[in-house]
Design an enzyme around this catalytic site. Structure first.
Site, mmCIF file in Angstrom:
data_model
loop_
_atom_site.group_PDB
_atom_site.id
_atom_site.type_symbol
_atom_site.label_atom_id
_atom_site.label_comp_id
_atom_site.label_asym_id
_atom_site.label_seq_id
_atom_site.Cartn_x
_atom_site.Cartn_y
_atom_site.Cartn_z
ATOM 1 N N SER A 61 1.115 -1.116 -0.101
ATOM 2 C CA SER A 61 0.058 -0.350 -0.233
ATOM 3 C C SER A 61 1.171 1.170 0.100
ATOM 4 C CB SER A 61 -0.475 0.203 1.294
ATOM 5 O OG SER A 61 -1.735 -1.031 0.725
ATOM 6 N N LYS A 64 -0.253 3.671 -2.588
ATOM 7 C CA LYS A 64 -0.772 4.061 -2.767
ATOM 8 C C LYS A 64 -0.309 6.099 -2.385
ATOM 9 C CE LYS A 64 -4.804 1.546 -0.551
ATOM 10 N NZ LYS A 64 -3.689 0.584 -0.311
ATOM 11 N N SER A 116 -5.799 2.957 5.052
ATOM 12 C CA SER A 116 -5.036 2.223 3.680
ATOM 13 C C SER A 116 -6.947 1.881 3.012
ATOM 14 C CB SER A 116 -4.179 1.055 4.024
ATOM 15 O OG SER A 116 -3.602 0.762 2.996
#
Length: 424
Positions: A61, A64, A116
């Site tokens: 993640s 991101k 997240s």
């Protein structure tokens, strides 16, 4: 946003991939239970510790971060986006958006960075580019623009994919770029937030457990997949020093936090507070024009900074070449500027420590003492000559007047004799 040069390029050029700054470390760099890591001074970009920072690895993640970068670049955060619908796997982190639900880009960004939420990232990608496929192309184009040469994106979320990877150096470069935006810094420093723009009010909590346990930590992003292991890009500030770390491939969440903490603790141990200028310290002296005297210049206040032992501290003085009275004690006559590795960190006024009287008549004429003495002597000689000349003229006049009287008396006598001769 200010474009920051890629850290990996700098690392390779400077030969510091495996070394800390010369003389900076009081102890050996820590060895971490992770596949790669990097620690930098977030203010200067100095690399403090690293191990395989250019290695291409899955980043989960932490992907991101690029989704956030494009969102902040291309979308007003008050814009409301319509969720396209997202089919999440059971283990995925999601906000629980319903297809067609409208929610602000700001709340989506918060949901993507703190818990997240994958459906939030998916909705932002669709809102920025019109489709996830188009957004991925923009992600890779932005990576090229930022010089992230060890980075490739296959999705906006960070799901394991052979074409979705980055490096510790590239993640640090991107994180530094994002930190230039105060909106981003504010979001990632939150332990929790309440989202009110969607179909229902939602409260979200950060997955960055290091932020919850260490008050000095103020961001940035966690990540975890089977392929990537545990990832954390962290930022922290202590005593005015801001550090940024990237730890990739830790074996557990606990190890991710402990290894990041170990790295940050090491970095902060390299710094200490030093008094660079003391209040009333004598920093310079300035000559007084047309005299042998000087005026001492002292610092109005002190300057302290937290610096590393390998950093170059310099003090430059901005003051007049000379001064002319009157000068009072405490008069502002310049400034002292302190730099660390060429970066200005502070300045103080320079005040006169002693007084200077107003210049006399001949000082105002700006004549040297020798010339003044010669001129004075010449004037005295000229005056003496004038007096002597005048006295000479007066004496000559008196002599002339005396001879004329004798001539008149002699003339009178001759007239008397002639008169007597005529009578006889």
């Amino acid at each position: 946003m200010l474009l920051i040069a890629p850290l990996l390029t700098w690392l390779l050029a400077s030969g510091m991939l495996l070394a800390s700054p010369a003389g900076a470390a009081k102890s050996a760099e820590p060895s971490l239970a992770a596949r790669a890591w990097l620690l930098i001074d977030a203010e200067t970009g100095d690399v403090l510790a690293s191990d395989r920072p250019g290695r291409e690895l899955p980043i989960a993640s932490a992907t991101k971060l690029m989704t956030a970068y494009l969102t902040l670049r291309d979308l007003p955060l008050n814009e409301r986006l319509r969720a396209p619908g997202y089919d999440a796997l059971p283990a995925e982190s999601v906000l629980g958006l319903k297809q067609g639900e409208q929610i602000s880009a700001r709340d989506l960004l918060v949901a993507m960075m703190l818990p997240s939420a994958n459906d939030a990232a998916f909705t932002l990608a669709d809102g920025v580019a019109g489709s996830v496929g188009a957004f991925v192309k923009e992600m890779n184009a932005a990576a090229d623009e930022l010089g992230l040469d060890s980075t490739s994106y296959a999705n906006p979320i960070g799901l394991d994919d052979p074409d979705n990877y980055s490096s510790a150096a590239d993640l640090a470069t991107l994180a530094l770029e994002l930190r230039e935006d105060k909106r981003f810094r504010k979001i990632v420093s939150k332990p929790e937030a309440t989202l009110r723009s969607g179909a229902s009010t939602r409260t979200v909590t950060t997955r960055n457990t290091l932020l919850l346990s260490d008050p000095s930590v103020d961001g940035i992003k966690t990540g975890h997949t089977i392929g990537a292991g545990y990832v954390l890009v962290a930022s922290a500030e202590r005593e005015g020093v801001q550090l940024l770390s990237a730890v990739l491939g830790a074996p557990s969440e606990a190890a991710r936090d402990s290894e990041s903490e170990k790295l940050l603790d090491y970095g902060f141990s390299l710094y200490s507070e030093k008094r660079l200028i003391r209040a009333r310290e004598d920093l310079a002296s300035v000559p007084v024009r047309d005299t042998d005297a000087t005026v001492s210049l002292v610092a109005d206040n002190g300057i302290s900074a937290t610096v590393r032992s390998d950093q170059t501290v310099e003090t430059s003085i901005d003051a007049p070449a000379d001064v002319e009275g009157p000068i009072e004690v405490g008069q502002d006559l310049g400034r002292a500027v302190v730099t660390v590795d060429g970066r200005k960190i502070g300045s103080v006024a320079l005040l006169s420590a002693n007084a200077v009287a107003a210049p006399g008549f001949f000082q105002r004429l700006e004549l040297p003492l020798g010339a003044i003495l010669i001129a004075g002597g010449s004037i005295l000689i000229a005056v003496a000559l004038l007096i002597a000349l005048r006295r000479g003229r007066e004496t000559s006049g008196e002599s002339s007047r005396a001879r004329t009287a004798e001539e008149r008396l002699d003339h009178h006598r001759r007239r008397v004799r002639r008169r007597k001769g005529n009578e006889s």
